[in-house]
Design a protein around this motif. Structure first.
Motif, PDB file in Angstrom:
ATOM      1  N   SER A   1       1.997  18.516  -7.634  1.00 49.79           N
ATOM      2  CA  SER A   1       2.674  18.439  -6.347  1.00 49.79           C
ATOM      3  C   SER A   1       4.167  18.564  -6.553  1.00 49.79           C
ATOM      4  N   ALA A   2       4.882  18.802  -5.439  1.00 49.50           N
ATOM      5  CA  ALA A   2       6.328  19.023  -5.522  1.00 49.50           C
ATOM      6  C   ALA A   2       7.051  17.781  -5.952  1.00 49.50           C
ATOM      7  N   GLY A   3       6.562  16.595  -5.520  1.00 55.13           N
ATOM      8  CA  GLY A   3       7.252  15.358  -5.871  1.00 55.13           C
ATOM      9  C   GLY A   3       7.247  15.090  -7.346  1.00 55.13           C
ATOM     10  N   GLN A   4       6.169  15.546  -8.042  1.00 60.00           N
ATOM     11  CA  GLN A   4       6.103  15.329  -9.483  1.00 60.00           C
ATOM     12  C   GLN A   4       7.124  16.166 -10.215  1.00 60.00           C
ATOM     13  N   GLU A   5       7.590  17.228  -9.612  1.00 57.21           N
ATOM     14  CA  GLU A   5       8.576  18.089 -10.248  1.00 57.21           C
ATOM     15  C   GLU A   5      10.002  17.769  -9.806  1.00 57.21           C
ATOM     16  N   LYS A   6      10.182  16.511  -9.258  1.00 57.54           N
ATOM     17  CA  LYS A   6      11.511  16.037  -8.846  1.00 57.54           C
ATOM     18  C   LYS A   6      12.078  16.847  -7.694  1.00 57.54           C
ATOM     19  N   MET A   7      11.199  17.421  -6.899  1.00 56.56           N
ATOM     20  CA  MET A   7      11.662  18.155  -5.730  1.00 56.56           C
ATOM     21  C   MET A   7      11.484  17.278  -4.500  1.00 56.56           C
ATOM     22  N   PRO A   8      12.369  17.376  -3.512  1.00 56.01           N
ATOM     23  CA  PRO A   8      12.234  16.547  -2.320  1.00 56.01           C
ATOM     24  C   PRO A   8      10.944  16.854  -1.585  1.00 56.01           C
ATOM     25  N   SER A   9      10.072  15.842  -1.487  1.00 58.89           N
ATOM     26  CA  SER A   9       8.791  16.034  -0.828  1.00 58.89           C
ATOM     27  C   SER A   9       8.221  14.675  -0.485  1.00 58.89           C
ATOM     28  N   LEU A  10       7.400  14.610   0.561  1.00 53.11           N
ATOM     29  CA  LEU A  10       6.692  13.381   0.874  1.00 53.11           C
ATOM     30  C   LEU A  10       5.702  13.067  -0.237  1.00 53.11           C
ATOM     31  N   PRO A  11       5.543  11.799  -0.616  1.00 54.40           N
ATOM     32  CA  PRO A  11       4.505  11.461  -1.609  1.00 54.40           C
ATOM     33  C   PRO A  11       3.130  11.822  -1.072  1.00 54.40           C
ATOM     34  N   ASP A  12       2.222  12.153  -1.976  1.00 55.59           N
ATOM     35  CA  ASP A  12       0.859  12.445  -1.547  1.00 55.59           C
ATOM     36  C   ASP A  12       0.202  11.198  -0.963  1.00 55.59           C
ATOM     37  N   PHE A  13       0.419  10.050  -1.636  1.00 50.11           N
ATOM     38  CA  PHE A  13      -0.121   8.778  -1.161  1.00 50.11           C
ATOM     39  C   PHE A  13       0.897   7.678  -1.411  1.00 50.11           C
ATOM     40  N   ILE A  14       0.726   6.569  -0.686  1.00 49.17           N
ATOM     41  CA  ILE A  14       1.529   5.360  -0.891  1.00 49.17           C
ATOM     42  C   ILE A  14       0.558   4.215  -1.156  1.00 49.17           C
ATOM     43  N   LEU A  15       0.755   3.507  -2.263  1.00 49.39           N
ATOM     44  CA  LEU A  15      -0.081   2.357  -2.611  1.00 49.39           C
ATOM     45  C   LEU A  15       0.651   1.073  -2.220  1.00 49.39           C
ATOM     46  N   VAL A  16       0.010   0.250  -1.399  1.00 47.89           N
ATOM     47  CA  VAL A  16       0.579  -1.024  -0.949  1.00 47.89           C
ATOM     48  C   VAL A  16      -0.303  -2.147  -1.490  1.00 47.89           C
ATOM     49  N   VAL A  17       0.246  -2.968  -2.379  1.00 48.65           N
ATOM     50  CA  VAL A  17      -0.470  -4.087  -2.985  1.00 48.65           C
ATOM     51  C   VAL A  17       0.157  -5.377  -2.464  1.00 48.65           C
ATOM     52  N   ILE A  18      -0.654  -6.259  -1.896  1.00 49.59           N
ATOM     53  CA  ILE A  18      -0.160  -7.482  -1.253  1.00 49.59           C
ATOM     54  C   ILE A  18      -0.650  -8.698  -2.032  1.00 49.59           C
ATOM     55  N   GLN A  19       0.250  -9.629  -2.294  1.00 47.81           N
ATOM     56  CA  GLN A  19      -0.080 -10.872  -2.976  1.00 47.81           C
ATOM     57  C   GLN A  19       0.265 -12.053  -2.074  1.00 47.81           C
ATOM     58  N   ASP A  20      -0.634 -13.040  -2.024  1.00 48.18           N
ATOM     59  CA  ASP A  20      -0.412 -14.257  -1.249  1.00 48.18           C
ATOM     60  C   ASP A  20       0.242 -15.293  -2.161  1.00 48.18           C
ATOM     61  N   LEU A  21       1.489 -15.628  -1.865  1.00 47.57           N
ATOM     62  CA  LEU A  21       2.255 -16.575  -2.683  1.00 47.57           C
ATOM     63  C   LEU A  21       2.284 -17.972  -2.076  1.00 47.57           C
ATOM     64  N   THR A  22       1.465 -18.226  -1.068  1.00 42.76           N
ATOM     65  CA  THR A  22       1.537 -19.497  -0.347  1.00 42.76           C
ATOM     66  C   THR A  22       1.281 -20.680  -1.257  1.00 42.76           C
ATOM     67  N   GLU A  23       0.223 -20.597  -2.061  1.00 38.83           N
ATOM     68  CA  GLU A  23      -0.125 -21.729  -2.921  1.00 38.83           C
ATOM     69  C   GLU A  23       0.978 -22.005  -3.940  1.00 38.83           C
ATOM     70  N   ASN A  24       1.524 -20.950  -4.543  1.00 36.35           N
ATOM     71  CA  ASN A  24       2.595 -21.144  -5.521  1.00 36.35           C
ATOM     72  C   ASN A  24       3.832 -21.753  -4.877  1.00 36.35           C
ATOM     73  N   ARG A  25       4.208 -21.277  -3.681  1.00 40.98           N
ATOM     74  CA  ARG A  25       5.391 -21.818  -3.013  1.00 40.98           C
ATOM     75  C   ARG A  25       5.184 -23.274  -2.609  1.00 40.98           C
ATOM     76  N   ARG A  26       3.983 -23.588  -2.152  1.00 43.28           N
ATOM     77  CA  ARG A  26       3.724 -24.974  -1.759  1.00 43.28           C
ATOM     78  C   ARG A  26       3.737 -25.899  -2.966  1.00 43.28           C
ATOM     79  N   LEU A  27       3.179 -25.430  -4.083  1.00 38.23           N
ATOM     80  CA  LEU A  27       3.226 -26.248  -5.296  1.00 38.23           C
ATOM     81  C   LEU A  27       4.660 -26.452  -5.762  1.00 38.23           C
TER      82      LEU A  27
END
Length: 451
Positions: free
Chosen positions: A181-207
């Motif tokens: 893809s164009a993005g892999q060659e450092k050319m301006p282009s939209l990414p093919d995909f976006i990965l969103v990874v979510i972590q719940d930090l509630t327990e750590n913050r409360r501790l």
């Protein structure tokens, strides 16, 4: 190692497999048109036949040996490229499903393309094809997503949600460029995909908050008796140096303050030890009925001094549960001692051990401790097990309480997979109920009951 062909290039083996005759067949319409044009030039324009044949020979040679792509192959390759860009492949799906945290795969337009099992279990109603904003509504997250689509650089953000309860989250947003893809060659282009990874930090913050509050409260609780000891020592060294009556009175107060510090330190250490092994379930089989009877006998002198009668209602047969004997004694002792101290006006404390009536609790034993004192206001009930929380500070200190007793009870019951319930009405006393799994509700227990 052989590299896979680019999705926009003709595979090398296909080019090598195309023979001159095959190429000549693919160019047949061009050759027919060239032959017709040459014949017309000879007949109409009287071009020499030798010249026309030479031109035809050149066209045939070009058609045989110059590689070219057919339109059908171009269409096929373009279709494959579009498929790759439109939907994640099986390898990406398997990888995302293996992650232990909620993950979303979206395209550069913000359309959800895939979600793993953890995300489906937490975010109800999410499905591929919907905009990502339908599932993730945090403005800071959506703004970061737009920036990643524009700049192509990964980001990490944190945010807090207040409803229904205060929770902390952290998200890692990374662009994905497919090979070629164009993005892999450092050319301006939209990414093919976006990965969103979510972590719940509630327990750590409360501790973290709990530890901070614990240190602050412990320091405050220790500072008061320490200041009293320091003041009395300075007084005995100064004005009260030669006053035997004042010295005896001050020494008695100092002894009480030193005892208060000792009890507080003991409870802090006890709580720390319980927290260290909170994840390890007890392995010994114990008789809860014997533990309750032993604890009641040990507290009978205190009950006699306060003019309170402890009334026992225990089954005749052993009550077998899995637990730590010392910790269960500590639970029973804390509950009965609290009932004696804060409910002594009622003159009775009832201690019972029975099976609950509710069908869902049929495989548990319930220990209840009831006093007939002033009771506890309803607004204080949810906070009774907090560290250093007291309904009445002066009364608690007068009874030599540290504010950690019920917090210790809660942590011990958590380790034993039990629970604590409190029922109280002002003027009608309070009832503390402890539910613990029965022996027949636990598999693989030793038969021997520890003494």
């Amino acid at each position: 190692m052989t590299q896979p062909p680019s999705p926009i290039e003709e595979p090398a083996e296909d080019r090598q497999a195309a023979s001159p005759l095959t190429r000549l067949g693919e160019a047949r319409w061009i050759l027919l048109f060239a032959f017709a044009a040459a014949a017309g030039a000879v007949i109409v324009h009287e071009v020499p036949l030798t010249t026309a044949l030479l031109a035809m020979a050149v066209i045939v040679v070009v058609a045989c040996f110059v590689p070219r792509k057919t339109s059908s192959r171009r269409v096929k390759l373009n279709a494959q490229r579009e498929i790759r860009r439109m939907w994640p492949g099986t390898g990406m799906k398997v990888t995302v499903d293996a992650l232990p945290t909620p993950c979303f795969v979206a395209d550069g337009r913000g359309i959800t393309r895939y979600v793993n099992k953890q995300a489906l279990s937490i975010y109800e109603g999410v499905k591929p094809g919907d905009p990502l904003s339908f599932s993730l509504r945090a403005p800071s997250l959506l703004e970061a997503f737009d920036r990643v689509c524009t700049t192509g650089e990964a980001e990490k953000i944190s945010w807090i949600e207040k409803v229904p309860t205060e929770t902390w989250y952290e998200a890692h947003i990374s662009p994905i460029y497919m090979p070629g893809s164009a993005g892999q060659e450092k050319m301006p282009s939209l990414p093919d995909f976006i990965l969103v990874v979510i972590q719940d930090l509630t327990e750590n913050r409360r501790l973290e908050r709990m530890r901070t509050d614990f240190v602050a409260n412990a320091s405050h609780e220790l500072r008061t008796p320490l200041a009293s000891l320091t003041g009395f020592i300075e007084t005995l060294q100064g004005p009260a140096r030669n006053d035997p009556e004042a010295r005896d009175r001050f020494l008695s107060i100092m002894l009480d303050q030193a005892g208060r510090m000792r009890r507080l330190i003991d409870d802090i250490l006890s709580l720390s030890r319980i927290e260290l092994k909170a994840h390890v379930r007890p392995a010994n089989a114990v008789d809860l009925s014997e533990i309750v009877r032993h604890t009641t006998d040990a507290l009978s002198p205190l009950a006699s001094d306060m003019g309170v009668e402890i009334r026992l209602q225990l089954p005749d047969t052993p009550v077998r549960i899995r637990g730590d004997r010392d910790e269960l004694i500590q639970v029973t002792e804390n509950l009965i001692e609290n009932a004696l101290k804060y409910g002594h006006d009622g003159k009775f404390v009832d201690v019972g051990l029975e099976r609950p009536q509710a069908p869902q609790d049929a495989l548990t034993w319930q220990l209840s401790v009831r006093d007939y004192g002033e009771g506890i206001p309803r607004e204080h009930l949810p906070r009774l097990t907090e560290r250093f929380y007291r309904v009445d500070v002066e009364s608690s200190r007068a009874m030599k309480g540290t504010g950690l007793g019920l917090a210790i009870v809660k942590h011990i019951l958590t380790r034993h997979r039990g629970r604590l319930e409190v029922e109280s009405e002002p003027g009608q006393g309070a009832t503390f109920k402890v539910s613990l799994p029965a022996m027949e509700n636990v598999e693989g227990l030793p038969e021997k009951i520890s003494a």
